[in-house]
Structures are given as structure tokens and as C-alpha cells.
Design a protein around this motif. Structure first.
Motif, short mmCIF file in Angstrom:
data_model
loop_
_atom_site.label_atom_id
_atom_site.label_comp_id
_atom_site.label_asym_id
_atom_site.label_seq_id
_atom_site.Cartn_x
_atom_site.Cartn_y
_atom_site.Cartn_z
N ASP A 86 51.94 51.48 29.75
CA ASP A 86 51.25 50.49 28.94
C ASP A 86 50.22 49.72 29.75
O ASP A 86 49.32 49.11 29.20
CB ASP A 86 52.27 49.50 28.34
CG ASP A 86 53.28 50.23 27.46
OD1 ASP A 86 52.88 51.23 26.83
OD2 ASP A 86 54.44 49.81 27.42
N GLU A 87 50.39 49.74 31.06
CA GLU A 87 49.50 48.99 31.93
C GLU A 87 48.37 49.88 32.43
O GLU A 87 48.53 51.08 32.57
CB GLU A 87 50.28 48.48 33.16
CG GLU A 87 51.48 47.63 32.82
CD GLU A 87 51.09 46.28 32.23
OE1 GLU A 87 50.12 45.69 32.76
OE2 GLU A 87 51.72 45.85 31.26
N PRO A 88 47.20 49.28 32.73
CA PRO A 88 46.15 50.07 33.38
C PRO A 88 46.63 50.52 34.76
O PRO A 88 47.50 49.90 35.37
CB PRO A 88 44.98 49.11 33.49
CG PRO A 88 45.52 47.76 33.27
CD PRO A 88 46.81 47.88 32.52
N LEU A 89 46.07 51.59 35.25
CA LEU A 89 46.55 52.17 36.49
C LEU A 89 45.48 52.24 37.55
O LEU A 89 44.29 52.29 37.25
CB LEU A 89 47.04 53.60 36.24
CG LEU A 89 48.21 53.77 35.27
CD1 LEU A 89 48.37 55.23 34.92
CD2 LEU A 89 49.47 53.22 35.90
N ALA A 104 49.89 49.38 41.85
CA ALA A 104 49.74 48.33 40.85
C ALA A 104 48.26 47.92 40.77
O ALA A 104 47.57 47.86 41.77
CB ALA A 104 50.60 47.13 41.22
N PHE A 105 47.83 47.65 39.58
CA PHE A 105 46.43 47.31 39.35
C PHE A 105 46.40 46.14 38.36
O PHE A 105 47.01 46.19 37.30
CB PHE A 105 45.70 48.54 38.80
CG PHE A 105 44.31 48.28 38.29
CD1 PHE A 105 43.41 47.55 39.05
CD2 PHE A 105 43.89 48.80 37.08
CE1 PHE A 105 42.12 47.32 38.58
CE2 PHE A 105 42.60 48.58 36.61
CZ PHE A 105 41.71 47.84 37.36
N HIS A 106 45.73 45.09 38.74
CA HIS A 106 45.67 43.90 37.89
C HIS A 106 44.22 43.59 37.56
O HIS A 106 43.56 42.85 38.30
CB HIS A 106 46.32 42.71 38.59
CG HIS A 106 47.71 43.00 39.07
ND1 HIS A 106 48.79 43.04 38.21
CD2 HIS A 106 48.20 43.32 40.29
CE1 HIS A 106 49.88 43.35 38.90
NE2 HIS A 106 49.55 43.53 40.16
N PRO A 107 43.71 44.17 36.48
CA PRO A 107 42.29 43.99 36.16
C PRO A 107 41.91 42.52 36.03
O PRO A 107 40.79 42.13 36.34
CB PRO A 107 42.11 44.71 34.83
CG PRO A 107 43.36 45.40 34.53
CD PRO A 107 44.41 44.95 35.47
#
Ligand SMILES: [Zn+2]
Length: 130
Positions: A86-89, A104-107
Motif C-alpha cells: 500500500d505504501e510507495p516503494l 523504506a520510502f517516505h515521499p
């Protein structure tokens, strides 16, 4: 499995035991990015029937078209498949050993141009090579 069934329904393709087995390989290796050879090897452990490479590619194409998985290519055009969530990668590709890793990627912490990003790839040396 729910996402796979949704994909099968949307694409109007037939159920396939091999496809389910391949998807299960992804679920069991959620954090890994696998080459087709890796997938084939893992598949042979859980699925006794012979599956041709073409069939594997065909199922992988379906996963990618349904956004169940993404495909990352290294500098030598070798493909690695990774399960999406569900999260961007974000993926790092080591420029020495070509290992592909999910990170982990936190736009929201990055530049706003990265909003609505599906995934990004970062080219840098992995911890083993640096
Ligand atoms: Zn490396």
C-alpha cells in the motif's frame, strides 16, 4: 491473495494454480526482490509441477500490469520483481554487485515532485560493497 483475485477478475483471465503458487512465492519473500531465476527456484520448492520460463514470465507480466509487483532493471537489463504494497516503494541497486533491495520510502519527507510516486530506484553501493 485478495489482490491477486481482484487482478484475475479485472483482467478476465482464468484461474491458474501455477500463478497462485508464484504469487505465494512473492508473499513469502515480501521484502525481497527476485530475479526470474530466483522465482523459479523458490517455485520449484512449493510447486511440484513443471512450469516453463515462458509461463512464469507471462504470470509476472500480469502481476506487473495489475500493479501487484514492480519490475526493476539493473544496469545489465537483468530484471528483478518485487511485491508492491500500500505504501510507495524505493529500491536501491548496488552499482558494484547489482543487488536490488527494497527500502523504506517516505515521499512526504522528500521533494514535493515525488508526490504520487509509485516507486523510485536509487543507484548506490550496498552495505556489503561500500
Ligand atoms: Zn553491492
Amino acid at each position: 491473495m485478495k489482490r491477486l483475485y481482484q487482478c484475475i477478475k479485472n483482467k478476465k483471465v482464468n484461474q491458474s494454480q501455477a500463478r497462485e503458487a508464484i504469487y505465494r512465492v512473492f508473499l513469502e519473500n515480501e521484502e525481497k526482490c527476485m530475479s526470474v531465476a530466483d522465482i523459479r527456484r523458490e517455485l520449484s520448492k512449493v510447486y511440484t509441477k513443471k512450469v516453463s520460463l515462458n509461463t512464469i514470465y507471462r504470470h509476472l507480466d500480469l502481476f506487473v500490469s495489475c500493479n501487484l509487483a514492480v519490475v526493476i532493471q539493473d544496469d545489465f537489463k537483468k530484471a528483478y520483481y518485487c511485491l508492491t504494497g500500500d505504501e510507495p516503494l524505493a529500491f536501491t541497486i548496488c552499482r558494484k554487485c547489482n543487488r536490488v533491495k527494497k527500502i523504506a520510502f517516505h515521499p512526504e519527507k522528500c521533494d514535493e515532485t515525488l508526490e504520487d510516486t509509485d516507486f523510485i530506484t536509487i543507484h548506490k553501493k550496498c552495505e556489503k560493497c561500500s
